[in-house]
Design a protein around this motif. Structure first.
Motif, PDB file in Angstrom:
ATOM      1  N   ALA A 137       0.781  -0.823   0.175  1.00 61.57           N
ATOM      2  CA  ALA A 137       0.056   0.105  -0.217  1.00 61.57           C
ATOM      3  C   ALA A 137       0.573   1.439   0.003  1.00 61.57           C
ATOM      4  N   MET A 138       1.920   1.150   0.787  1.00 62.24           N
ATOM      5  CA  MET A 138       2.638   2.629   0.744  1.00 62.24           C
ATOM      6  C   MET A 138       4.109   2.400  -0.336  1.00 62.24           C
ATOM      7  N   GLY A 139       4.117   0.952  -0.972  1.00 68.01           N
ATOM      8  CA  GLY A 139       5.389   0.651  -2.192  1.00 68.01           C
ATOM      9  C   GLY A 139       6.402   0.949  -1.812  1.00 68.01           C
ATOM     10  N   ASP A 140       6.824  -0.002  -0.454  1.00 67.23           N
ATOM     11  CA  ASP A 140       7.476   0.053  -0.402  1.00 67.23           C
ATOM     12  C   ASP A 140       8.648  -1.303  -0.499  1.00 67.23           C
ATOM     13  N   LEU A 141       9.802  -1.553  -0.446  1.00 65.74           N
ATOM     14  CA  LEU A 141      10.213  -3.175  -0.166  1.00 65.74           C
ATOM     15  C   LEU A 141      11.559  -3.254   0.649  1.00 65.74           C
ATOM     16  N   TYR A 142      11.657  -3.452   1.762  1.00 59.81           N
ATOM     17  CA  TYR A 142      12.507  -3.691   2.138  1.00 59.81           C
ATOM     18  C   TYR A 142      13.492  -5.029   2.536  1.00 59.81           C
ATOM     19  N   ALA A 143      14.376  -5.119   2.469  1.00 61.00           N
ATOM     20  CA  ALA A 143      15.418  -6.360   1.809  1.00 61.00           C
ATOM     21  C   ALA A 143      16.382  -6.414   2.392  1.00 61.00           C
ATOM     22  N   GLY A 144      16.962  -7.822   3.264  1.00 61.71           N
ATOM     23  CA  GLY A 144      17.925  -8.048   3.481  1.00 61.71           C
ATOM     24  C   GLY A 144      18.770  -9.533   2.632  1.00 61.71           C
ATOM     25  N   GLY A 145      19.645  -9.399   2.328  1.00 61.62           N
ATOM     26  CA  GLY A 145      20.861 -10.679   1.610  1.00 61.62           C
ATOM     27  C   GLY A 145      21.390 -11.142   2.518  1.00 61.62           C
ATOM     28  N   PRO A 146      22.130 -11.642   1.726  1.00 56.46           N
ATOM     29  CA  PRO A 146      23.358 -12.705   3.225  1.00 56.46           C
ATOM     30  C   PRO A 146      23.940 -11.175   4.125  1.00 56.46           C
ATOM     31  N   GLU A 147      24.545 -10.482   2.916  1.00 60.49           N
ATOM     32  CA  GLU A 147      24.989  -9.904   4.045  1.00 60.49           C
ATOM     33  C   GLU A 147      24.353  -7.783   4.015  1.00 60.49           C
ATOM     34  N   SER A 148      24.164  -7.060   3.014  1.00 59.79           N
ATOM     35  CA  SER A 148      23.309  -6.299   2.677  1.00 59.79           C
ATOM     36  C   SER A 148      21.865  -5.680   2.970  1.00 59.79           C
ATOM     37  N   GLU A 150      18.223  -3.379   2.083  1.00 62.40           N
ATOM     38  CA  GLU A 150      18.231  -2.612   1.600  1.00 62.40           C
ATOM     39  C   GLU A 150      16.786  -1.741   1.174  1.00 62.40           C
ATOM     40  N   ARG A 151      16.396  -0.161   0.830  1.00 59.50           N
ATOM     41  CA  ARG A 151      14.861  -0.477   0.811  1.00 59.50           C
ATOM     42  C   ARG A 151      14.957   0.072  -0.376  1.00 59.50           C
ATOM     43  N   GLU A 152      14.406  -0.238  -1.324  1.00 55.64           N
ATOM     44  CA  GLU A 152      13.480  -0.011  -2.543  1.00 55.64           C
ATOM     45  C   GLU A 152      15.134  -0.301  -3.420  1.00 55.64           C
ATOM     46  N   GLY A 153      16.753  -0.659  -3.477  1.00 56.62           N
ATOM     47  CA  GLY A 153      17.609  -0.594  -3.717  1.00 56.62           C
ATOM     48  C   GLY A 153      18.480   0.187  -2.909  1.00 56.62           C
ATOM     49  N   THR A 154      17.989   1.202  -2.117  1.00 54.30           N
ATOM     50  CA  THR A 154      19.504   2.210  -1.281  1.00 54.30           C
ATOM     51  C   THR A 154      19.582   1.486  -0.036  1.00 54.30           C
ATOM     52  N   THR A 155      21.007   1.576  -0.229  1.00 58.34           N
ATOM     53  CA  THR A 155      21.714   1.066   1.687  1.00 58.34           C
ATOM     54  C   THR A 155      21.062   1.076   2.629  1.00 58.34           C
ATOM     55  N   MET A 156      20.574   0.627   3.492  1.00 55.14           N
ATOM     56  CA  MET A 156      20.009   1.246   5.062  1.00 55.14           C
ATOM     57  C   MET A 156      21.105   0.862   5.902  1.00 55.14           C
ATOM     58  N   SER A 157      21.114   2.036   6.716  1.00 57.02           N
ATOM     59  CA  SER A 157      21.616   1.752   8.057  1.00 57.02           C
ATOM     60  C   SER A 157      20.923   1.726   9.074  1.00 57.02           C
ATOM     61  N   VAL A 158      21.049   1.466  10.029  1.00 56.22           N
ATOM     62  CA  VAL A 158      20.226   2.201  11.601  1.00 56.22           C
ATOM     63  C   VAL A 158      20.236   3.455  11.962  1.00 56.22           C
ATOM     64  N   SER A 159      20.019   4.355  12.613  1.00 57.90           N
ATOM     65  CA  SER A 159      20.009   5.692  13.446  1.00 57.90           C
ATOM     66  C   SER A 159      21.937   5.668  14.019  1.00 57.90           C
ATOM     67  N   GLU A 160      21.715   7.155  13.487  1.00 60.98           N
ATOM     68  CA  GLU A 160      23.436   7.343  14.514  1.00 60.98           C
ATOM     69  C   GLU A 160      23.006   7.558  15.677  1.00 60.98           C
TER      70      GLU A 160
END
Length: 278
Positions: A137-148, A150-160
């Protein structure tokens, strides 16, 4: 493509396929049933989306097991034949399986809120190697690979963020009516220690937001099923976060609690979780 990367890509493909089916039902006239209690809901959309996820995966992994929220249309264990997916109760310590939540946030879905997901995790020898949380309903895909991660192809990182007083934290999980006081205790503990709190009504959405830095922490002080947690925990870890149980032990799919954070003040997040249990 290695097997782990293949499975991670399949998790994304299956989540998108199942989510597309669920989206067809969204904001339509739904038939709603209950499971454990009057607020634990299931719809035909949950079942149809799950069947699509399983069918998509079995095109390439026909012999793998599945740990799924819904049981409709799936045979169990040795009773399954070559034309049926095999549903198992728990994630095995060896071999491959898939963990599926066709609609995480069914109450939101039924109430026409857009905060719900289709989540899939690929697990090998008890550990996630790929995960996907799709928000149709929002059009977002969050994904994790073996070591990655990403959200819609952009690398994700936790907050600082490092100061707990600036954190936005989420008390999360499902409490049956007779245990609802435990959630109140958790909410109070979170409110005392952190700058603000959120409850979005979807465990996988909450964990995806921790992975992407939108939330700084999430706490659940009771056991949850693998379909609520495995995909999101995998993303948080790959995005640089920390996930343990309330005792500070490394989180496993059979842990009795979930404490996820950006890792910068995890000890304070654990303190809040433990206070809720005292």
């Amino acid at each position: 493509m290695t097997d782990a990367h293949h499975r991670a890509a399949m998790a994304e493909r299956a989540a998108r396929a199942g989510g597309a089916v669920a989206r067809e039902h969204f904001r339509t006239d739904l038939s709603v049933q209950t499971k454990r209690d009057k607020n634990d809901l299931v719809t035909e959309a949950d079942r149809d989306a799950q069947q699509q996820v399983l069918a998509t995966i079995r095109e390439e992994f026909p012999d793998d097991d599945f740990v799924c929220e819904e049981e409709s249309g799936v045979l169990r264990g040795p009773e399954a034949d070559a034309d049926e997916a095999r549903l198992v109760e728990e994630i095995p310590d060896s071999g491959a399986c898939w963990v599926v939540d066709p609609i995480d946030g069914t109450t939101n879905f039924v109430r026409q809120s857009r905060v719900w997901t289709t989540s899939v995790a690929a697990v090998v020898d008890g550990e996630a190697v790929g995960s996907a949380t799709y928000m149709p309903a929002m059009g977002d895909l969050y994904a994790g690979g073996p070591e990655s991660a990403e959200r819609e192809g952009t690398t994700m990182s936790v907050s600082e963020r490092e100061d707990p007083e600036t954190f936005v934290a989420s008390p999360v999980g499902y409490w049956p009516p007779e245990k609802r006081h435990e959630f109140v205790d958790l909410f109070e503990a979170v409110a005392e220690r952190f700058g603000d709190e959120r409850r979005v009504g979807s465990f996988q959405t909450t964990l995806a937001y921790v992975a992407d830095g939108g939330l700084d922490a999430a706490i659940c002080t009771r056991p949850m099923r693998p379909w609520d947690t495995v995909a999101g925990v995998h993303m948080v870890r790959n995005a640089g976060g920390t996930v343990t149980d309330v005792h500070g032990n490394e989180w496993r799919h059979d842990s009795d609690s979930v404490v996820a954070s950006n890792g910068n003040a995890h000890d304070v997040v654990l303190e809040a979780a433990r206070q809720a249990l005292d």
